[in-house]
Design a protein around this motif. Structure first.
Motif, PDB file in Angstrom:
ATOM      1  N   THR A 201     100.048  35.671  80.590  1.00  0.00           N
ATOM      2  CA  THR A 201      99.549  36.954  80.086  1.00  0.00           C
ATOM      3  C   THR A 201     100.351  38.129  80.630  1.00  0.00           C
ATOM      4  N   PRO A 202     101.272  38.693  79.856  1.00  0.00           N
ATOM      5  CA  PRO A 202     101.963  39.905  80.313  1.00  0.00           C
ATOM      6  C   PRO A 202     100.950  41.006  80.630  1.00  0.00           C
ATOM      7  N   GLY A 203     101.118  41.617  81.808  1.00  0.00           N
ATOM      8  CA  GLY A 203     100.188  42.652  82.248  1.00  0.00           C
ATOM      9  C   GLY A 203      99.075  42.132  83.143  1.00  0.00           C
ATOM     10  N   ALA A 204      99.043  40.824  83.395  1.00  0.00           N
ATOM     11  CA  ALA A 204      97.953  40.254  84.199  1.00  0.00           C
ATOM     12  C   ALA A 204      98.231  40.382  85.693  1.00  0.00           C
ATOM     13  N   ILE A 205      97.144  40.422  86.464  1.00  0.00           N
ATOM     14  CA  ILE A 205      97.198  40.326  87.924  1.00  0.00           C
ATOM     15  C   ILE A 205      96.098  39.366  88.360  1.00  0.00           C
ATOM     16  N   GLY A 206      96.388  38.568  89.373  1.00  0.00           N
ATOM     17  CA  GLY A 206      95.394  37.635  89.884  1.00  0.00           C
ATOM     18  C   GLY A 206      95.636  37.353  91.343  1.00  0.00           C
ATOM     19  N   TYR A 207      94.574  37.019  92.067  1.00  0.00           N
ATOM     20  CA  TYR A 207      94.700  36.670  93.487  1.00  0.00           C
ATOM     21  C   TYR A 207      94.749  35.150  93.613  1.00  0.00           C
ATOM     22  N   VAL A 208      95.807  34.648  94.246  1.00  0.00           N
ATOM     23  CA  VAL A 208      95.992  33.209  94.414  1.00  0.00           C
ATOM     24  C   VAL A 208      96.575  32.921  95.795  1.00  0.00           C
ATOM     25  N   GLU A 209      96.388  31.709  96.252  1.00  0.00           N
ATOM     26  CA  GLU A 209      97.036  31.284  97.489  1.00  0.00           C
ATOM     27  C   GLU A 209      98.546  31.272  97.258  1.00  0.00           C
ATOM     28  N   LEU A 210      99.293  31.662  98.266  1.00  0.00           N
ATOM     29  CA  LEU A 210     100.742  31.859  98.178  1.00  0.00           C
ATOM     30  C   LEU A 210     101.470  30.721  97.472  1.00  0.00           C
ATOM     31  N   VAL A 211     101.156  29.474  97.813  1.00  0.00           N
ATOM     32  CA  VAL A 211     101.901  28.353  97.250  1.00  0.00           C
ATOM     33  C   VAL A 211     101.749  28.289  95.731  1.00  0.00           C
ATOM     34  N   TYR A 212     100.603  28.721  95.196  1.00  0.00           N
ATOM     35  CA  TYR A 212     100.416  28.694  93.745  1.00  0.00           C
ATOM     36  C   TYR A 212     101.289  29.735  93.061  1.00  0.00           C
ATOM     37  N   ALA A 213     101.483  30.886  93.693  1.00  0.00           N
ATOM     38  CA  ALA A 213     102.403  31.883  93.151  1.00  0.00           C
ATOM     39  C   ALA A 213     103.829  31.344  93.149  1.00  0.00           C
ATOM     40  N   LYS A 214     104.203  30.698  94.249  1.00  0.00           N
ATOM     41  CA  LYS A 214     105.567  30.172  94.341  1.00  0.00           C
ATOM     42  C   LYS A 214     105.799  29.030  93.359  1.00  0.00           C
ATOM     43  N   GLN A 215     104.831  28.118  93.267  1.00  0.00           N
ATOM     44  CA  GLN A 215     104.989  26.976  92.361  1.00  0.00           C
ATOM     45  C   GLN A 215     105.102  27.419  90.903  1.00  0.00           C
ATOM     46  N   ASN A 216     104.391  28.504  90.563  1.00  0.00           N
ATOM     47  CA  ASN A 216     104.409  28.998  89.187  1.00  0.00           C
ATOM     48  C   ASN A 216     105.463  30.076  88.949  1.00  0.00           C
ATOM     49  N   LYS A 217     106.281  30.321  89.993  1.00  0.00           N
ATOM     50  CA  LYS A 217     107.351  31.324  89.914  1.00  0.00           C
ATOM     51  C   LYS A 217     106.805  32.697  89.502  1.00  0.00           C
ATOM     52  N   LEU A 218     105.669  33.058  90.078  1.00  0.00           N
ATOM     53  CA  LEU A 218     105.046  34.348  89.798  1.00  0.00           C
ATOM     54  C   LEU A 218     105.452  35.352  90.859  1.00  0.00           C
ATOM     55  N   PRO A 219     105.860  36.553  90.472  1.00  0.00           N
ATOM     56  CA  PRO A 219     106.090  37.584  91.481  1.00  0.00           C
ATOM     57  C   PRO A 219     104.758  37.973  92.117  1.00  0.00           C
ATOM     58  N   TYR A 220     104.815  38.396  93.368  1.00  0.00           N
ATOM     59  CA  TYR A 220     103.603  38.845  94.057  1.00  0.00           C
ATOM     60  C   TYR A 220     103.966  40.015  94.953  1.00  0.00           C
TER      61      TYR A 220
END
Length: 336
Positions: A201-220
């Motif tokens: 979802t372009p424009g989305a923000i969500g709180y996740v444990e660090l490893v999930y951001a890294k695994q999904n290649k999401l900027p944080y």
């Protein structure tokens, strides 16, 4: 889901153990338990169903242990049929991950801005409150899609615990908990579910444990800590959240909004919860001994898997407290 856990637990033998709960440590536990099977020949079946479901499962004695990112409350523990114990297994960071096309550098957030986004007060990415923290960054007038957990979640507890410390309005209107009455947002199950919403979802923000951001290649983003420093989550700043904190004998403690100047402010222990008296139901002493061996391994040898998977290791003093707690286990009233 929990009924299935009961069936698994009732058929457990000395060569198998069952656990359920937090998704926050699931990547770490998957690795730990695979390595433990290689080392000890014991199957550990851990179901990532959320901290709330894990706490329910251990209270109902349908698993050998629960995983939870927040310690159970005194009231919740009183609802259990016997004394429950907690030990930390790792320190993790909860990060604000986002999907913002065209933004290449990590955005900066304050606790107030994060609270206002999740309160529904900040609705677009080019809001002046976000822009003021990120001079020189071109922010599109894209609506913010707020992603949050739909299940009972320790990650939610950690995030809301932090927001309640930095935003009086959040504390008053929403508060702290595994499950909340959210003012806004799209709900998803598990850290993986929230990461999936953000990723798609372009424009989305969500709180996740660090490893999930890294695994999904999401900027944080980096988050301003109590000392005023903007800190990007990593093992070292997550570990610093525990430095200088008085760890109680039962290890139940909050690490959010640490006073340490180098700490990442949204960090937490993740816990394993189990019964001190191991003789209940159809449990055998062999099963109790296997649980004790597993828990001891997790806080000693198993710590070697934390940092490669983006979790901080337990500080030495916390490891010592965890081992001391494990050594209070009894079977039919006797230590073993």
């Amino acid at each position: 889901m929990i009924l299935g856990l009961a069936l698994v637990a009732s058929s457990a033998t000395a060569q198998s153990l069952t656990g359920a709960g937090a998704s926050f440590p699931y990547p770490l536990y998957s690795k730990m338990f695979a390595e433990y099977k290689n080392a000890a020949g014991v199957d550990v079946n851990y179901q990532s169903v959320g901290s709330g479901a894990g706490q329910k499962a251990i209270t109902e004695r349908t698993v050998d242990f629960a995983g939870s990112d927040n310690p159970m409350s005194d009231d919740a523990m009183k609802a259990a049929p016997a004394k429950l114990l907690h030990i930390p297994t790792a320190i993790g960071a909860v990060v604000p991950a986002y999907n913002l096309p065209g933004v290449t550098e990590p955005l900066k957030f304050t606790g107030k801005v994060l609270a206002d986004i999740y309160l529904g007060k900040i609705k677009t990415w080019n809001d002046k409150a976000i822009a003021a923290l990120n001079p020189g960054v071109t922010l599109a007038p894209l609506p913010i899609t707020v992603a949050r957990r739909s299940d009972g979640s320790g990650t939610t507890y950690v995030f809301s615990d932090y927001l309640s410390k930095v935003s009086t309005e959040w504390k008053t209107k929403v508060g702290v908990g595994n499950s909340l009455s959210w003012p806004v947002g799209t709900g998803a199950k598990g850290n993986d579910g929230v990461a999936g919403v953000v990723k798609s979802t372009p424009g989305a923000i969500g709180y996740v444990e660090l490893v999930y951001a890294k695994q999904n290649k999401l900027p944080y983003g980096s988050v301003q800590n109590r000392a005023g420093k903007y800190v990007l989550a990593d093992n070292v700043p997550a570990a610093m959240a525990a430095k200088g904190v008085v760890i109680p004998a039962d290890t139940r403690v909050s690490l959010t909004n640490s006073a340490n100047a180098d700490a990442y402010p949204i960090a937490s222990f993740t816990y394993v919860i189990f019964y001190q008296e191991q003789k209940y139901g159809s449990r055998t002493q062999a099963q109790a001994q296997q649980l004790k061996k597993l828990l001891t391994w997790m806080v000693t040898t198993g710590q070697g898997y934390n940092e490669p998977l983006d979790y901080a290791k337990l500080p030495d003093n916390v490891e010592a407290k965890a081992k001391s707690i494990i050594n209070t286990l009894t079977f039919d009233g006797k230590k073993f």
